[in-house]
Design an enzyme around this catalytic site. Structure first.
Site, PDB file in Angstrom:
ATOM      1  N   LYS A 150     -15.966  -9.869  16.584  1.00  0.00           N
ATOM      2  CA  LYS A 150     -17.418  -9.586  16.616  1.00  0.00           C
ATOM      3  C   LYS A 150     -18.135 -10.707  17.369  1.00  0.00           C
ATOM      4  O   LYS A 150     -18.964 -10.453  18.249  1.00  0.00           O
ATOM      5  CB  LYS A 150     -17.966  -9.506  15.193  1.00  0.00           C
ATOM      6  CG  LYS A 150     -17.619  -8.243  14.442  1.00  0.00           C
ATOM      7  CD  LYS A 150     -18.103  -8.321  12.993  1.00  0.00           C
ATOM      8  CE  LYS A 150     -17.627  -7.142  12.157  1.00  0.00           C
ATOM      9  NZ  LYS A 150     -18.003  -7.280  10.725  1.00  0.00           N
ATOM     10  N   CYS A 163     -24.040 -11.776  11.407  1.00  0.00           N
ATOM     11  CA  CYS A 163     -24.802 -12.992  11.063  1.00  0.00           C
ATOM     12  C   CYS A 163     -24.318 -14.210  11.851  1.00  0.00           C
ATOM     13  O   CYS A 163     -25.118 -14.975  12.405  1.00  0.00           O
ATOM     14  CB  CYS A 163     -24.715 -13.264   9.570  1.00  0.00           C
ATOM     15  SG  CYS A 163     -23.108 -12.997   8.856  1.00  0.00           S
ATOM     16  N   LYS A 176     -25.382   6.528  -8.144  1.00  0.00           N
ATOM     17  CA  LYS A 176     -25.335   5.884  -9.480  1.00  0.00           C
ATOM     18  C   LYS A 176     -26.555   4.988  -9.729  1.00  0.00           C
ATOM     19  O   LYS A 176     -26.904   4.687 -10.845  1.00  0.00           O
ATOM     20  CB  LYS A 176     -24.030   5.100  -9.669  1.00  0.00           C
ATOM     21  CG  LYS A 176     -23.825   3.841  -8.855  1.00  0.00           C
ATOM     22  CD  LYS A 176     -22.507   3.164  -9.275  1.00  0.00           C
ATOM     23  CE  LYS A 176     -22.058   1.923  -8.509  1.00  0.00           C
ATOM     24  NZ  LYS A 176     -22.914   1.157  -7.692  1.00  0.00           N
ATOM     25  N   ARG A 203     -13.885 -18.837   5.794  1.00  0.00           N
ATOM     26  CA  ARG A 203     -14.707 -18.716   4.599  1.00  0.00           C
ATOM     27  C   ARG A 203     -14.618 -20.018   3.793  1.00  0.00           C
ATOM     28  O   ARG A 203     -13.531 -20.527   3.540  1.00  0.00           O
ATOM     29  CB  ARG A 203     -14.223 -17.548   3.728  1.00  0.00           C
ATOM     30  CG  ARG A 203     -15.156 -17.213   2.595  1.00  0.00           C
ATOM     31  CD  ARG A 203     -16.425 -16.556   3.040  1.00  0.00           C
ATOM     32  NE  ARG A 203     -16.194 -15.225   3.595  1.00  0.00           N
ATOM     33  CZ  ARG A 203     -17.104 -14.554   4.277  1.00  0.00           C
ATOM     34  NH1 ARG A 203     -18.268 -15.095   4.529  1.00  0.00           N
ATOM     35  NH2 ARG A 203     -16.846 -13.351   4.744  1.00  0.00           N
ATOM     36  N   HIS A 235     -24.295 -20.076   6.760  1.00  0.00           N
ATOM     37  CA  HIS A 235     -23.138 -20.281   7.638  1.00  0.00           C
ATOM     38  C   HIS A 235     -23.358 -21.508   8.517  1.00  0.00           C
ATOM     39  O   HIS A 235     -24.475 -21.752   8.987  1.00  0.00           O
ATOM     40  CB  HIS A 235     -22.950 -19.076   8.544  1.00  0.00           C
ATOM     41  CG  HIS A 235     -22.512 -17.816   7.860  1.00  0.00           C
ATOM     42  ND1 HIS A 235     -22.090 -17.756   6.555  1.00  0.00           N
ATOM     43  CD2 HIS A 235     -22.451 -16.544   8.339  1.00  0.00           C
ATOM     44  CE1 HIS A 235     -21.764 -16.511   6.242  1.00  0.00           C
ATOM     45  NE2 HIS A 235     -21.976 -15.732   7.301  1.00  0.00           N
TER      46      HIS A 235
HETATM   47  C1  2RA Z   1     -19.372 -12.361   6.613  1.00  0.00           C
HETATM   48  N1  2RA Z   1     -20.361 -12.022   8.799  1.00  0.00           N
HETATM   49  O1  2RA Z   1     -19.872 -13.471   6.627  1.00  0.00           O
HETATM   50  C2  2RA Z   1     -19.650 -11.365   7.716  1.00  0.00           C
HETATM   51  C3  2RA Z   1     -20.403 -10.177   7.200  1.00  0.00           C
HETATM   52  N2  2RA Z   1     -21.641 -10.510   6.620  1.00  0.00           N
HETATM   53  O2  2RA Z   1     -18.609 -11.951   5.719  1.00  0.00           O
END
Ligand code: 2RA
Length: 335
Positions: free
Chosen positions: A205, A126, A37, A227, A234
């Protein structure tokens, strides 16, 4: 050198292009790749316009290098197809990271594992990358027994949809959701899906990738990944138990001398790493350096990095730079 950027229109892909240009990587022809796309869309790179092509078009052009940030299923399917025509692939997805035949590389930690046989190289997660850059010199000096890490991860790690959700919530606008919950004024203790052991994929991970990159399965790691509603990068609270005693001043000196690390640690003047300061930078920032007074031979650190740069695009380009320097990246794919 012909370089394909697979996922060129995504968040990481666009940062990949920026970093390739900034670091003056020897790209003679850019091949931006995205889904059907996006075919034909124009991408500007170093003042020149390139049209987005499909994966099949890109493979036919036989690039020397392909950097992928297009999800695990695309990597599993198409990275081998590039490798078959002689292309070296550096993949940012989790698809190949724990494959015992594939290298998982953070240049400041284990660049020496790379050989001419490595045609598909995995870029670590990351949150793992920024941590191991700090762990490596301390492990070499004091030998790490165990790591306990809690992360505070930017919404940019999820992608554009999550950034939009945060901004919409902040501005009181209804819109598509990247998360099961509100993210503004909230934290979500879940990144990726839960496994049977109660840990998320993101936590596993960090646990598994750390051992592989450090080359030491004896290092015990546990992680809680969260999150939070920030953009710049981060952050991680890292607790490290060593086999051997350490000296705090020496720890600081070791970190100050570590390639890719910047120590920001002056609590008396409220100076410590923060995502807003790490944003758009390639270094890993360390502060809050202090003993864990509850346990011998144990250290607490605060580690911050831009997850789209050192946590993804910059690390991938640095791997490519190592390949070039070692003569492991062909000048051109043999006809
Ligand atoms: C995150 N490390 O922060 C994971 C994938 N980028 O969502």
């Amino acid at each position: 050198m012909k370089v394909a950027v697979v996922g060129a229109t995504g968040l990481v892909g666009s940062v990949m292009l920026k970093v390739l240009a900034e670091r003056n990587f020897p790209v003679t022809e850019l091949i931006p790749v995205a889904s059907e796309k996006s075919k034909g869309k124009e991408i500007e790179f170093k003042g020149k316009k390139y049209k987005v092509v499909t994966i099949d078009d890109a493979i036919a052009l036989r690039p020397e290098l392909a950097v992928f940030s297009a999800g695990g299923s695309t990597s599993l399917k198409d990275a081998p197809r590039f490798a078959e025509v002689g292309t070296t692939v550096i993949d940012n997805s989790s698809a190949w990271r724990m494959d015992p035949t594939k290298k998982l590389v953070v240049p400041e930690v284990n660049a020496d594992v790379l050989t001419a046989d490595d045609k598909i190289i995995a870029n670590p997660n990351c949150s793992t990358i920024q941590m191991v850059v700090v762990l490596k010199p301390l492990h070499d000096k004091y030998k790490i027994k165990r790591v306990v890490v809690s992360t505070y991860q930017s919404v940019t790690g999820t992608g554009v949809k999550a950034v939009d959700q945060l901004m919409n919530e902040r501005n009181g606008i209804e819109g598509p959701k990247a998360y099961a919950h509100q993210i503004d004024l909230n934290v979500i203790p879940q990144i990726d899906v839960f496994q049977d052991n109660g840990y998320t994929k993101e936590e596993m991970k960090m646990i598994l990738e750390t051992k592989k990159i450090m080359g030491d399965e004896s290092i015990r790691v546990t992680a809680t990944t969260v999150r939070i509603p920030v953009m710049g990068g981060h952050s991680e609270a890292v607790n490290i138990e060593f086999e051997n005693e350490f000296d705090l001043a020496e720890v600081r000196q070791i970190l100050e001398q570590q390639e890719g690390v910047v120590v920001v640690d002056d609590p008396a003047n409220a100076l410590y790493p923060m995502p807003k300061d790490a944003h758009e930078k390639d270094e890993v920032f360390v502060g809050r350096i202090r003993r864990d007074e509850s346990q011998d031979k144990t250290l607490n650190l605060w580690v911050v990095a831009d997850n789209l740069r050192k946590g993804a695009a910059t690390n991938a380009v640095q791997v490519a730079e190592v390949l070039l320097k070692k003569g492991l990246l062909k000048e051109e794919v043999l006809a």
